[in-house]
Enzyme design. Structure first.
Site, mmCIF file in Angstrom:
data_model
loop_
_atom_site.group_PDB
_atom_site.id
_atom_site.type_symbol
_atom_site.label_atom_id
_atom_site.label_comp_id
_atom_site.label_asym_id
_atom_site.label_seq_id
_atom_site.Cartn_x
_atom_site.Cartn_y
_atom_site.Cartn_z
ATOM 1 N N PHE A 1 0.836 -1.209 0.000
ATOM 2 C CA PHE A 1 0.000 0.000 0.000
ATOM 3 C C PHE A 1 0.873 1.262 0.000
ATOM 4 C CE2 PHE A 1 -2.021 2.798 3.395
ATOM 5 C CZ PHE A 1 -2.614 3.650 2.474
ATOM 6 N N ASP B 1 10.096 -6.970 -3.101
ATOM 7 C CA ASP B 1 8.888 -7.385 -2.368
ATOM 8 C C ASP B 1 8.720 -8.899 -2.509
ATOM 9 O OD1 ASP B 1 6.215 -5.381 -1.586
ATOM 10 O OD2 ASP B 1 5.976 -7.545 -1.511
ATOM 11 N N ASN B 2 8.152 -9.524 -1.488
ATOM 12 C CA ASN B 2 7.860 -10.971 -1.599
ATOM 13 C C ASN B 2 6.369 -11.221 -1.851
ATOM 14 O OD1 ASN B 2 6.648 -10.527 0.843
ATOM 15 N ND2 ASN B 2 7.656 -12.212 1.919
ATOM 16 N N PHE C 1 3.764 -10.834 -0.027
ATOM 17 C CA PHE C 1 2.947 -11.413 1.049
ATOM 18 C C PHE C 1 1.639 -10.634 1.172
ATOM 19 C CE2 PHE C 1 2.085 -11.621 5.790
ATOM 20 C CZ PHE C 1 1.315 -12.772 5.677
ATOM 21 N N ASP D 1 12.675 -11.920 -0.548
ATOM 22 C CA ASP D 1 12.272 -11.830 0.852
ATOM 23 C C ASP D 1 13.386 -11.125 1.632
ATOM 24 O OD1 ASP D 1 11.704 -12.454 3.603
ATOM 25 O OD2 ASP D 1 10.284 -13.933 2.825
ATOM 26 N N TYR E 1 4.699 -7.603 16.131
ATOM 27 C CA TYR E 1 4.841 -6.396 15.303
ATOM 28 C C TYR E 1 5.494 -5.270 16.115
ATOM 29 C CZ TYR E 1 3.301 -2.582 12.177
ATOM 30 O OH TYR E 1 3.248 -1.494 11.331
ATOM 31 N N LYS F 1 9.282 -3.949 15.581
ATOM 32 C CA LYS F 1 9.569 -2.571 15.143
ATOM 33 C C LYS F 1 10.443 -1.830 16.160
ATOM 34 C CE LYS F 1 7.155 -2.143 11.237
ATOM 35 N NZ LYS F 1 7.712 -1.676 9.956
ATOM 36 N N TYR G 1 23.605 0.729 14.554
ATOM 37 C CA TYR G 1 24.391 0.888 13.315
ATOM 38 C C TYR G 1 24.829 2.351 13.147
ATOM 39 C CZ TYR G 1 24.036 -3.714 11.096
ATOM 40 O OH TYR G 1 24.182 -5.033 10.767
ATOM 41 N N ARG H 1 -7.642 -3.713 8.186
ATOM 42 C CA ARG H 1 -7.543 -2.482 8.973
ATOM 43 C C ARG H 1 -8.870 -1.726 8.900
ATOM 44 N NH1 ARG H 1 -1.542 -0.630 7.115
ATOM 45 N NH2 ARG H 1 -2.059 -1.922 5.323
HETATM 46 P P1 NAD Z 1 1.418 -3.453 3.337
HETATM 47 O O1 NAD Z 1 1.144 -4.753 4.002
HETATM 48 O O2 NAD Z 1 0.480 -3.003 2.269
HETATM 49 O O3 NAD Z 1 2.877 -3.431 2.709
HETATM 50 C C1 NAD Z 1 3.947 -4.189 3.184
HETATM 51 C C2 NAD Z 1 4.716 -4.707 1.977
HETATM 52 O O4 NAD Z 1 5.852 -5.440 2.438
HETATM 53 C C3 NAD Z 1 3.889 -5.663 1.108
HETATM 54 O O5 NAD Z 1 4.077 -5.351 -0.241
HETATM 55 C C4 NAD Z 1 4.461 -7.026 1.459
HETATM 56 O O6 NAD Z 1 4.303 -7.982 0.423
HETATM 57 C C5 NAD Z 1 5.906 -6.683 1.745
HETATM 58 N N1 NAD Z 1 6.582 -7.660 2.598
HETATM 59 C C6 NAD Z 1 6.143 -8.185 3.761
HETATM 60 N N2 NAD Z 1 7.044 -9.041 4.272
HETATM 61 C C7 NAD Z 1 8.095 -9.048 3.390
HETATM 62 C C8 NAD Z 1 9.329 -9.742 3.347
HETATM 63 N N3 NAD Z 1 9.697 -10.588 4.315
HETATM 64 N N4 NAD Z 1 10.158 -9.524 2.303
HETATM 65 C C9 NAD Z 1 9.806 -8.663 1.294
HETATM 66 N N5 NAD Z 1 8.644 -7.987 1.288
HETATM 67 C C10 NAD Z 1 7.793 -8.167 2.331
HETATM 68 O O7 NAD Z 1 1.511 -2.374 4.501
HETATM 69 P P2 NAD Z 1 1.698 -0.794 4.440
HETATM 70 O O8 NAD Z 1 0.560 -0.170 5.135
HETATM 71 O O9 NAD Z 1 2.035 -0.359 3.069
HETATM 72 O O10 NAD Z 1 2.965 -0.612 5.372
HETATM 73 C C11 NAD Z 1 4.273 -0.391 4.854
HETATM 74 C C12 NAD Z 1 5.249 -0.165 5.997
HETATM 75 O O11 NAD Z 1 4.834 0.967 6.757
HETATM 76 C C13 NAD Z 1 5.323 -1.347 6.964
HETATM 77 O O12 NAD Z 1 6.662 -1.500 7.382
HETATM 78 C C14 NAD Z 1 4.469 -0.897 8.129
HETATM 79 O O13 NAD Z 1 4.861 -1.481 9.326
HETATM 80 C C15 NAD Z 1 4.706 0.608 8.126
HETATM 81 N N6 NAD Z 1 3.586 1.316 8.746
HETATM 82 C C16 NAD Z 1 2.392 1.461 8.083
HETATM 83 C C17 NAD Z 1 1.341 2.105 8.715
HETATM 84 C C18 NAD Z 1 0.011 2.316 8.034
HETATM 85 O O14 NAD Z 1 -0.915 2.810 8.694
HETATM 86 N N7 NAD Z 1 -0.168 2.027 6.773
HETATM 87 C C19 NAD Z 1 1.495 2.591 10.025
HETATM 88 C C20 NAD Z 1 2.711 2.393 10.666
HETATM 89 C C21 NAD Z 1 3.757 1.776 10.011
HETATM 90 N N1 UDP Z 2 -11.321 -1.975 14.279
HETATM 91 C C1 UDP Z 2 -12.695 -2.136 14.314
HETATM 92 N N2 UDP Z 2 -13.297 -2.845 13.308
HETATM 93 C C2 UDP Z 2 -12.592 -3.374 12.265
HETATM 94 C C3 UDP Z 2 -11.179 -3.195 12.239
HETATM 95 C C4 UDP Z 2 -10.576 -2.495 13.266
HETATM 96 O O1 UDP Z 2 -13.376 -1.656 15.225
HETATM 97 O O2 UDP Z 2 -13.220 -3.987 11.389
HETATM 98 C C5 UDP Z 2 -10.684 -1.182 15.368
HETATM 99 C C6 UDP Z 2 -9.500 -1.870 16.011
HETATM 100 O O3 UDP Z 2 -9.933 -2.697 17.074
HETATM 101 C C7 UDP Z 2 -8.695 -0.682 16.494
HETATM 102 C C8 UDP Z 2 -8.964 0.391 15.430
HETATM 103 O O4 UDP Z 2 -10.160 -0.008 14.772
HETATM 104 O O5 UDP Z 2 -9.174 -0.217 17.725
HETATM 105 C C9 UDP Z 2 -7.844 0.534 14.410
HETATM 106 O O6 UDP Z 2 -7.568 -0.756 13.917
HETATM 107 P P1 UDP Z 2 -6.518 -1.031 12.743
HETATM 108 O O7 UDP Z 2 -6.384 -2.514 12.625
HETATM 109 O O8 UDP Z 2 -6.900 -0.257 11.540
HETATM 110 O O9 UDP Z 2 -5.153 -0.373 13.235
HETATM 111 P P2 UDP Z 2 -4.331 -0.434 14.630
HETATM 112 O O10 UDP Z 2 -5.160 -1.100 15.693
HETATM 113 O O11 UDP Z 2 -3.115 -1.208 14.310
HETATM 114 O O12 UDP Z 2 -4.092 0.987 14.927
#
Ligand code: NAD
Ligand code: UDP
Length: 311
Positions: free
Chosen positions: A11, A31-32, A34, A56, A143, A147, A157, A184
């Site tokens: 995303f 990307d893998n 997943f 990966d 998670y 992180k 590093y 989400r």
């Molecule tokens: P996402 O799941 O859409 O994207 C993650 C991507 O990483 C996917 O394309 C997946 O295939 C790839 N991936 C997963 N494991 C892998 C591996 N072992 N090797 C290679 N590729 C791998 O999620 P996103 O929302 O786009 O999040 C991207 C990054 O931002 C993540 O690190 C996430 O923790 C961080 N992040 C996102 C949010 C958010 O709200 N979207 C919030 C906090 C942090």
């Molecule tokens: N949540 C919800 N219904 C859903 C999905 C999520 O009420 O169908 C709630 C979840 O319990 C959390 C908030 O919405 O309190 C945000 O959830 P999300 O998984 O988007 O992100 P995170 O909890 O990692 O911030």
């Protein structure tokens, strides 16, 4: 510049790749698949400045690059809890492999960290100085602790090897290209509303989140990467805070859906409140979000309408 984006088919990663290509950079997307999709970056594949590599990040990788954005990691709770041990390995080995590469080729490396490092916060809103309240043995720990450990590796590093690091603590971000079954809250509610299915609220819906539209987030990441005063961690998010019930009401209103709101048990360790303090991002990056929830939700609803019609 030559830039590596791990998780580039996901995303956030795919939007970041779009922006970097628009800026004229050469982009390598690793990307893998997943949780990422080839569809997210299919439009970039014919571009000679874009390269897609299926790999990966748990395994080492080697590219001659100037910058690395390390985004590879599933981000939705159902996805990261699907194989929690793999999630920890992805966070930790992905960070080590990104840092090792950055050290070898002298690249700057940015870690996509998260507001989850604050856990269920006792301080509100959360500044970067808050050290967090994470349950190390709960179902979110794979998670959150993955992180947190990645941040530790980045700083070790930096101190030991002078690697040029940046850390972004990303708060809940939403927008087009989230998977319809991502799990989400924003994508769940929109898809449920559009399909006239029940809206699934976990707990009583009084818990809060602060939602950032993807374009604002990507702008923040690029600004953090390209300045030289701050390693971070820096919070990147939208301080507009809403209860989950308020979000459900907004989605229902905007989609004019007849879906019913239903209540389900709150998953373990679900944080009760979350709002970024973005004073540092404003000062150091001259950044703040520009897209309010109302506008961002509309763009995301429009995307899912098309997405659901085409499948
Ligand atoms: P996402 O799941 O859409 O994207 C993650 C991507 O990483 C996917 O394309 C997946 O295939 C790839 N991936 C997963 N494991 C892998 C591996 N072992 N090797 C290679 N590729 C791998 O999620 P996103 O929302 O786009 O999040 C991207 C990054 O931002 C993540 O690190 C996430 O923790 C961080 N992040 C996102 C949010 C958010 O709200 N979207 C919030 C906090 C942090
Ligand atoms: N949540 C919800 N219904 C859903 C999905 C999520 O009420 O169908 C709630 C979840 O319990 C959390 C908030 O919405 O309190 C945000 O959830 P999300 O998984 O988007 O992100 P995170 O909890 O990692 O911030």
């Amino acid at each position: 510049m030559r830039i590596l984006v791990t998780g580039g088919a996901g995303f956030l990663g795919s939007h970041l790749c779009d922006r970097l290509i628009d800026n004229g950079d050469d982009v390598i997307c690793v990307d893998n698949f997943f949780t990422g999709r080839k569809e997210n970056i299919a439009h970039l594949v014919p571009n000679p400045k874009f390269e897609l590599i299926e790999h990966d990040v748990i395994e080492p990788f080697e590219f001659e690059v100037d910058q690395i954005y390390n985004l590879a990691c599933p981000a939705s709770p159902p996805h990261y809890q699907f194989n929690p041990i793999r999630t920890i390995k992805t966070s930790i080995m992905g960070a080590m492999n990104s840092l090792g590469l950055a050290k070898r080729v002298n690249a700057r490396v940015l870690q996509a960290s998260t507001s989850e490092v604050y856990g269920d916060p006792e301080i509100h809103p959360q500044p970067e100085t808050y050290k967090g309240s994470v349950n190390p043995i709960g179902i979110r720990a794979c998670y959150d602790e993955g992180k947190r450990c990645a941040e530790t590796l980045f700083f070790d590093y930096y101190r030991e090897n002078k690697v040029d690091i940046r850390i972004a603590r990303i708060f809940n971000t939403y927008g087009p290209r989230m998977l319809p079954d991502d799990g989400r809250v924003v994508s769940n509610f929109i898809v449920q509303a559009l399909k006239e299915e029940n809206i699934t609220i976990y707990g009583n819906g009084e818990q809060t989140r602060s939602f950032c539209y993807v374009d604002d987030l990507v702008e923040g990441l690029i600004r953090l990467m390209n300045q030289t005063d701050q390693t971070g961690p820096i919070n990147i998010g939208n301080p507009g805070e809403f209860t989950i019930l308020e979000l459900a009401e907004q989605v229902l209103k905007k989609t004019q859906s007849k879906s019913k709101v239903t209540f389900h048990p709150l998953p373990g360790d679900d944080p009760l409140q979350r709002q970024p303090d973005i004073a540092l991002a404003k000062k150091a990056l001259d950044w703040e979000p520009t897209i309010e929830l109302d506008e961002g939700l509309q763009k995301t609803i429009n995307y899912f309408k098309e997405e659901l019609n085409s499948h």
